[in-house]
Design an enzyme around this catalytic site. Sequence first.
Site, PDB file in Angstrom:
ATOM      1  N   LYS A   1      -2.499 -14.597 -36.341  1.00 46.82           N
ATOM      2  CA  LYS A   1      -3.104 -13.426 -35.725  1.00 46.82           C
ATOM      3  C   LYS A   1      -2.658 -12.138 -36.424  1.00 46.82           C
ATOM      4  CE  LYS A   1      -3.474 -11.145 -31.249  1.00 46.82           C
ATOM      5  NZ  LYS A   1      -3.098 -11.177 -29.837  1.00 46.82           N
ATOM      6  N   GLN A   2      -1.357 -12.058 -36.724  1.00 46.19           N
ATOM      7  CA  GLN A   2      -0.830 -10.780 -37.197  1.00 46.19           C
ATOM      8  C   GLN A   2       0.439 -11.017 -38.003  1.00 46.19           C
ATOM      9  OE1 GLN A   2      -0.131 -10.181 -32.800  1.00 46.19           O
ATOM     10  NE2 GLN A   2       1.238  -8.623 -33.582  1.00 46.19           N
TER      11      GLN A   2
ATOM     12  N   TRP B   1       6.674  -4.779 -27.097  1.00 44.57           N
ATOM     13  CA  TRP B   1       7.506  -4.527 -28.288  1.00 44.57           C
ATOM     14  C   TRP B   1       6.904  -3.433 -29.164  1.00 44.57           C
ATOM     15  CZ3 TRP B   1       6.973  -7.156 -33.548  1.00 44.57           C
ATOM     16  CH2 TRP B   1       5.660  -7.544 -33.799  1.00 44.57           C
ATOM     17  N   ASP B   2       5.634  -3.127 -28.934  1.00 47.87           N
ATOM     18  CA  ASP B   2       4.949  -2.053 -29.661  1.00 47.87           C
ATOM     19  C   ASP B   2       5.811  -0.790 -29.676  1.00 47.87           C
ATOM     20  OD1 ASP B   2       3.192  -3.957 -28.477  1.00 47.87           O
ATOM     21  OD2 ASP B   2       1.469  -2.669 -28.822  1.00 47.87           O
TER      22      ASP B   2
ATOM     23  N   GLU C   1       0.680 -14.721 -32.132  1.00 46.57           N
ATOM     24  CA  GLU C   1       0.518 -15.362 -30.815  1.00 46.57           C
ATOM     25  C   GLU C   1      -0.420 -16.558 -30.818  1.00 46.57           C
ATOM     26  OE1 GLU C   1      -0.696 -11.767 -28.837  1.00 46.57           O
ATOM     27  OE2 GLU C   1       1.287 -11.502 -27.938  1.00 46.57           O
TER      28      GLU C   1
END
Length: 691
Positions: free
Chosen positions: A541-542, A309-310, A449
């Site tokens: 995580k993000q 998806w980056d 994640e």
Amino acid sequence: MKIDKLEKTGFDKNNIINYGNMFLVGNGHLGYRGTYEEYTKEQMVSLNVVGLYDKYKKSWRESINMPNPFKVLVKCLDESFSILENEPVYNYQSLDLEHALFYRKTEYKELTIESERFIPFIDQNLILFKYTITANDKDLSLNIKLGTDTDIYEINGPHFRTKKLLHRGKKIEFRGRTNELRRVSEINQYIFNAKEIEYDNGMFSFNLELKENGKYDIYCFSTIIENGDLDIDIPKYLVSSYKRIKNAHFKDLENKWKIAHIELKGDEHAQFALNYSIYHMLILGNERFETSIPARGVSGQVYKGAIFWDTEIFMVPFFTLTNPKVARSLLKYRINTLKGALAKAKEYGYDGAFYAWESQDTGLEACSKYNITDRKTGKPIRTYFNEKQIHISADIVYAFDKYVQVTSDHSILDDGGLDVMKEVAKFFISYSKLDKGKYHINDCIGPDEYHERVDDEAFTTYLAKYAVDTCIKYMDDIDLKNKFKEFSENIYLPKLNDYNIIEQFKGYYKKEDVKVEDVRLRLSDENDYWGAEASKTRVIKQADVIALLVLLNNQFNKDVFKANFDFYYPYTEHGSSLSSSMYSIIASLVGYSDIAYDMFIKSATIDLDGKKKEWAGGIYIGGTHPASNAGSYLSVVFGFAGLILKDDGYTLNPNLPDKIESLKFKFIFNNKIQNICINRDNTYVITEEDL
Ligand code: IFM
């Protein structure tokens, strides 16, 4: 426009791998790491090809590295002039960001070695190298070994089950057959003067008498042939070809910078980091290939050379705004791989298109069920990224929609974009579960994640609805439209609580309320996989909810941005390089300009500061970070400048960080160049010009 070079002096063996990434050159299809000519696979020399994949036995299928076309070893009597064995008096290397040219200079008392290389966009499969030896203060008798190193650096190889070397004059031809029976060759034409040349296994060897102050040049033109065509007509290159191609390459890059460049006045550090990030975008965008951009760009085989998806969420927006043709070819990749997504959905019992979490040439899933290994025991850890990170399908629709919004190029929809949207909508409908009149998207993984298999995940559900609504917006089929509308009107979306916060997933608030540093202390080593501990807590995580607010900014207001930023920021590890740019954008929108600036710098310096994570458990994850590079661009444009894209135009809501005196950039909207100039007091001027 002044674009400084990336420069380093001295030599430290510990920097070899890092500099290999940092000094990378590429053209979106080929990449060559910033290594030296005397290096071998131990130093991760690699010529990576995007779009070519191979699987060796039961190892992970990954992108292919080709033989190193340009290996050079210089000796004088018994003394080797390899930097690995012989410490030079002076060593310097640079990357000309404006022209995508690598250069090195290594000085010994007796001689100086200089080399340069670049990968032009104008000629798709060519890499050019030049190597110069200068005798410093006396005549020298040298022995040179020069040629093609077929001992390839590979993570999950060997990928060539047969390797053949042919040699005619100063041309070396490598013919390889991969485990998947693909024929790939590399034709290396060398230009050098020598009387008696010996040849052995890819390497020429000859003696050279070099007069005091004399210079000796070697050139190499390396061409990769991917379709096994042995009769392909390759020009005979000359020294003049090198100069001609280099000039054209320079002009080409200068043109690319004209739109992409951003001026951050008053802050050299930020300016350089942003230039460096944009450089990485420019060496990855190639409109002539529909193979997309892997998560580690062209820096090697990490993450299997796969597309995540980056690309759609971070990189496509950069290209949509600065080079729509590249954006279009990135989107075409998802159209071309729709078949793989349909097959994946079918395999798991769903309708429509379930795009691969890690996608390669066919669009079939490349992500392993055991994508991480335990650092201590080496045991694989079961992860569900492949089966449950379903937001990927919605992210793709998002990128299509934004592309159409910005470019007005509806032809992409007729070329297959609308089919992608319809199939994605069908997928989400079939994935959902109806409960008390509401469609729930359960058992999935959001961008964070560390919390796997959760229900009502905010990012995923909002994006799923967005994908279905986008499809409704563009399509005509009434029956299908009604079916999609019924779903969209009844999908369950996590609501704002009394404090304007969106719960990341059902039950998130009940997780142990500890912060990032607490989880860090629970690990026995920084390289341990964080998921094992973080999953029990609120530590993420993000950017997850924050990423949702960035993407769907039209649906939320400043109070919501602020409340969620304040809430999630202390819980976010930024364990993925995709995180900080999202936080930077929201920080700008709520007026936290210092944090916005820091998060932007974090994103922009990811490949410069040497601080990034290189290991996830036992898996090497180093390489370049194009999503983070693109993210730093987005932090400036969507954050500092506050660009909001709308169906009928765009708005700006600038909030410049203190260190920046003014911000100037261009982007293409509706086939016109928009020139934006933002002043220190956040007033701005927009002028428009024809493309
Ligand atoms: O796509 C990302 C993911 O969000 C976090 N892990 C690394 C992937 C590739 O960059």
